[in-house]
Write an enzyme that holds these catalytic residues in place. Structure first.
Site, mmCIF file in Angstrom:
data_model
loop_
_atom_site.group_PDB
_atom_site.id
_atom_site.type_symbol
_atom_site.label_atom_id
_atom_site.label_comp_id
_atom_site.label_asym_id
_atom_site.label_seq_id
_atom_site.Cartn_x
_atom_site.Cartn_y
_atom_site.Cartn_z
ATOM 1 N N SER A 137 0.686 -1.201 0.282
ATOM 2 C CA SER A 137 0.292 0.289 -0.152
ATOM 3 C C SER A 137 1.682 1.533 -0.047
ATOM 4 O O SER A 137 1.411 1.935 1.183
ATOM 5 C CB SER A 137 -0.788 -0.158 1.485
ATOM 6 O OG SER A 137 0.452 0.188 2.613
ATOM 7 N N LYS A 168 7.313 -0.295 14.685
ATOM 8 C CA LYS A 168 6.566 -0.491 13.956
ATOM 9 C C LYS A 168 6.626 -2.213 12.797
ATOM 10 O O LYS A 168 7.195 -1.639 12.462
ATOM 11 C CB LYS A 168 4.655 0.183 13.002
ATOM 12 C CG LYS A 168 3.905 -0.525 12.815
ATOM 13 C CD LYS A 168 2.981 1.196 11.947
ATOM 14 C CE LYS A 168 1.862 -0.082 11.702
ATOM 15 N NZ LYS A 168 1.786 0.371 10.240
ATOM 16 N N ASP A 180 -4.049 1.154 11.496
ATOM 17 C CA ASP A 180 -3.735 1.850 9.922
ATOM 18 C C ASP A 180 -4.548 1.496 9.151
ATOM 19 O O ASP A 180 -5.047 0.683 8.613
ATOM 20 C CB ASP A 180 -2.226 1.406 9.711
ATOM 21 C CG ASP A 180 -1.112 1.894 8.301
ATOM 22 O OD1 ASP A 180 -2.426 3.000 7.466
ATOM 23 O OD2 ASP A 180 -0.804 1.279 7.825
ATOM 24 N N GLU A 233 1.740 -9.356 6.625
ATOM 25 C CA GLU A 233 2.628 -8.795 8.139
ATOM 26 C C GLU A 233 2.233 -9.973 8.917
ATOM 27 O O GLU A 233 2.239 -9.652 9.981
ATOM 28 C CB GLU A 233 2.154 -7.870 8.564
ATOM 29 C CG GLU A 233 2.667 -6.423 7.469
ATOM 30 C CD GLU A 233 1.761 -5.005 8.194
ATOM 31 O OE1 GLU A 233 1.773 -4.716 9.097
ATOM 32 O OE2 GLU A 233 3.299 -4.478 6.429
ATOM 33 N N HIS A 275 -2.962 -5.867 1.967
ATOM 34 C CA HIS A 275 -2.451 -7.017 2.782
ATOM 35 C C HIS A 275 -2.945 -8.235 3.624
ATOM 36 O O HIS A 275 -2.111 -9.439 3.756
ATOM 37 C CB HIS A 275 -1.753 -6.937 4.281
ATOM 38 C CG HIS A 275 -0.828 -5.414 4.182
ATOM 39 N ND1 HIS A 275 -0.495 -4.904 4.924
ATOM 40 C CD2 HIS A 275 -0.335 -4.659 3.140
ATOM 41 C CE1 HIS A 275 0.418 -3.680 4.617
ATOM 42 N NE2 HIS A 275 0.223 -3.777 3.504
ATOM 43 N N HIS A 296 9.073 -0.769 9.466
ATOM 44 C CA HIS A 296 8.602 -2.053 7.841
ATOM 45 C C HIS A 296 8.178 -1.447 6.900
ATOM 46 O O HIS A 296 7.262 -0.876 7.703
ATOM 47 C CB HIS A 296 8.657 -3.413 8.819
ATOM 48 C CG HIS A 296 7.159 -3.261 9.054
ATOM 49 N ND1 HIS A 296 6.313 -5.001 9.362
ATOM 50 C CD2 HIS A 296 6.029 -2.435 9.544
ATOM 51 C CE1 HIS A 296 5.243 -4.838 9.173
ATOM 52 N NE2 HIS A 296 5.094 -3.282 9.457
ATOM 53 N N LYS A 332 9.901 4.888 7.362
ATOM 54 C CA LYS A 332 10.484 4.798 6.528
ATOM 55 C C LYS A 332 11.760 4.712 5.353
ATOM 56 O O LYS A 332 11.103 5.480 4.457
ATOM 57 C CB LYS A 332 9.271 3.347 5.859
ATOM 58 C CG LYS A 332 7.889 3.106 6.542
ATOM 59 C CD LYS A 332 6.416 2.937 6.135
ATOM 60 C CE LYS A 332 5.744 2.652 6.687
ATOM 61 N NZ LYS A 332 4.616 2.238 4.946
ATOM 62 N N GLU A 361 -4.895 -2.423 9.016
ATOM 63 C CA GLU A 361 -3.813 -2.788 10.107
ATOM 64 C C GLU A 361 -5.111 -2.775 11.471
ATOM 65 O O GLU A 361 -5.131 -2.073 11.692
ATOM 66 C CB GLU A 361 -2.611 -2.153 10.575
ATOM 67 C CG GLU A 361 -1.337 -2.631 8.891
ATOM 68 C CD GLU A 361 -0.644 -1.560 9.001
ATOM 69 O OE1 GLU A 361 0.009 -1.551 10.202
ATOM 70 O OE2 GLU A 361 -0.338 -1.774 7.698
ATOM 71 N N ASP A 420 1.558 8.517 7.775
ATOM 72 C CA ASP A 420 2.658 7.548 6.703
ATOM 73 C C ASP A 420 2.577 7.654 4.600
ATOM 74 O O ASP A 420 3.531 8.512 5.122
ATOM 75 C CB ASP A 420 1.872 5.902 7.003
ATOM 76 C CG ASP A 420 2.653 5.348 6.612
ATOM 77 O OD1 ASP A 420 3.283 5.628 5.472
ATOM 78 O OD2 ASP A 420 2.807 4.142 6.482
ATOM 79 N N GLU A 429 -3.629 5.868 12.549
ATOM 80 C CA GLU A 429 -1.869 6.320 11.080
ATOM 81 C C GLU A 429 -2.896 6.423 9.491
ATOM 82 O O GLU A 429 -4.226 5.207 9.551
ATOM 83 C CB GLU A 429 -1.446 5.148 11.285
ATOM 84 C CG GLU A 429 -0.308 5.051 9.697
ATOM 85 C CD GLU A 429 0.801 3.816 10.295
ATOM 86 O OE1 GLU A 429 0.603 3.562 11.056
ATOM 87 O OE2 GLU A 429 1.131 4.213 9.282
HETATM 88 P P1 PGA Z 1 3.198 -0.993 3.002
HETATM 89 O O1 PGA Z 1 2.477 -1.429 4.357
HETATM 90 O O2 PGA Z 1 4.710 -1.616 3.245
HETATM 91 O O3 PGA Z 1 2.315 -2.570 2.210
HETATM 92 O O4 PGA Z 1 3.077 0.128 2.663
HETATM 93 C C1 PGA Z 1 2.350 -0.767 5.802
HETATM 94 C C2 PGA Z 1 2.366 0.309 5.951
HETATM 95 O O5 PGA Z 1 1.613 1.022 5.198
HETATM 96 O O6 PGA Z 1 2.190 0.619 7.058
HETATM 97 ZN ZN ZN Z 2 0.677 2.533 7.215
#
Ligand code: PGA
Ligand code: ZN
Length: 424
Positions: free
Chosen positions: A41, A401, A244, A207, A158, A378, A350, A167, A325, A287
């Protein structure tokens, strides 16, 4: 110390898709490697992950072009250079790329080298990675064990069939990593037991979180709270809840489309929905709750939830977290806009959203300067590399996270925190 050899190879991530691992050898014999993760995503403002788009290999997802960029372009520039000023080496790579979004060499190529250079210098100086990062980038500021965000139920991209919210997260209140991981694992396994008793699936998503056929997004909170209670853990006391939403994924033509709940709603209505979750279940961490360019609703929500006149920052030790994010993409320009618009009070960090550790550290420092909480994170496609665990501790991040309590690419990071806790 000089860089004697740089070599990248194509390996596979936790989804079985290609990614890069880069090896670096120094003239003192030090030899290290580092691998980079990959999102599903992904935010549209992220740096570019270079893929081959050659449909004859890995459905077009091969990374041989990025591998070649490390081995031929980056290596040519960096070989025989001194490995003492890491920021300069990162800058050299960025200049070599020359694009604003790393589309020539690929953020995946650049980051694999950036991380490996740091590991090499740390190892050559015989320091634990976190200690080296702390001294080099954070001038010895006190390192800090982050609280952990565990994504125990997976939806969105996911899991690909079920919840709109990507999430469902628990954040144990314990500060010691080993304690937090124990609470997380016990609740995770209690959810598993509960699901079995309810004759629901215990298969896991990308995940490592469950994705059972519950009737609504909301039922997940009931499941988590009940499962935790079954083993003596109280929501709010022993752990906090978070989501999230990855809302860009369910934003369609100006509306937020929650398929699971058969709802197509406006941003205003989505705000009300989130407030009801905070109210009913004490959800603490929100998030990516709006689309990545829907600044207006971000700001409105932050103002309402935090109760701060005109917006949400800067907030120390906030009672509610509103985390950007995809909104920020670890990009200081976007963070600056977010600060001006008071859109959030926390940032996900990230490294592969931006491309180098130099820029990742700048984003962490800016978030701290704003008084925001920092959550090092991650990606949903991960490797066994645990670099981010050392980074989170070294940077004094508030949170790490890194997925659920199963799948070794997630556990590698928790296990690394336990090592750090034990001075190993
Ligand atoms: P992604 O998901 O690594 O698929 O972007 C993680 C997140 O959105 O925090
Ligand atoms: Zn996210």
């Amino acid at each position: 110390m000089k860089i004697k050899d740089i070599k990248a190879i194509e390996i596979l991530d936790s989804r079985g898709n290609p990614t890069l691992r880069t090896f670096i050898t120094l003239d003192d014999g030090t030899n290290v490697s580092s691998s980079v993760p990959s999102g599903a995503s992904t935010g549209s403002h992220e740096a570019v992950e270079l893929r081959d788009n050659d449909l004859k290999r890995y459905q077009g997802l091969g990374v041989l072009k990025a591998v070649n960029n490390v081995n031929e372009v980056i290596a040519k520039k960096l070989l025989n250079l001194k490995l003492d000023e890491l920021d300069k080496l990162d800058k050299l790579m960025l200049d070599l790329d020359g694009t604003p979004n790393r589309s020539r060499l690929g953020a995946n190529a650049i980051l694999s080298v950036s991380q490996a250079l740091i590991k090499a210098l740390a190892m050559s100086q015989k320091k634990p990675l976190w200690q080296f990062i702390n001294e080099y980038y954070f001038q010895g500021e006190k390192p800090f064990m982050p609280k952990i965000m565990f994504n125990v139920v997976n939806g969105g991209k996911h899991a690909n069939w079920n919840f709109d919210i990507q999430e469902f997260i628990i954040i144990p209140s314990r500060q010691l990593a080993s304690e937090s991981i124990k609470v997380g694992s016990e609740i995770y396994h209690s959810i598993q037991k509960n699901l079995k008793e309810k004759k629901l699936s215990i298969l896991v998503g990308d995940e490592g979180g469950f994705s059972p056929a519950l009737k609504s997004n909301e039922e997940v909170f009931q499941l988590i709270i009940e499962s935790a209670k079954n083993i003596g853990y109280e929501n709010g006391r022993d752990f906090k809840l978070g989501i999230d939403a990855a809302a860009s994924e369910f934003f369609k033509e100006g509306k937020y489309v929650l398929k699971k709940d058969s709802k197509e709603i406006t941003g205003e209505e989505l705000i009300k929905y989130y407030l009801s979750l905070a109210d009913k279940y004490g959800v603490y961490s929100f998030e990516d709750v709006f689309q990545e360019d829907d600044w207006e609703n971000w700001s409105k929500f932050t103002a309402i939830l935090t109760g701060v006149e005109g917006g949400g920052n800067p907030i120390q030790d906030p009672s509610e977290l509103i985390i950007g994010d995809d909104l920020f993409c670890t990009n200081t320009n976007r963070m600056k806009t977010g600060f001006e618009k008071k859109s959030a009070n926390a940032a996900i960090i990230k490294p592969n959203q931006i491309g180098t550790i130099k820029e990742t550290v700048e984003a962490i420092k800016l978030a701290k300067q704003y008084g925001w909480a920092v959550a090092v994170s991650h990606r949903s496609g991960e490797t066994e590399d645990s670099f981010i665990a050392d980074l989170a501790y070294a940077a004094g991040a508030d949170f790490l996270k890194t997925g659920s309590l199963s799948r070794s690419e997630r556990l590698a990071k928790y296990n690394r925190l336990i090592e750090i806790e034990n001075n190993l």
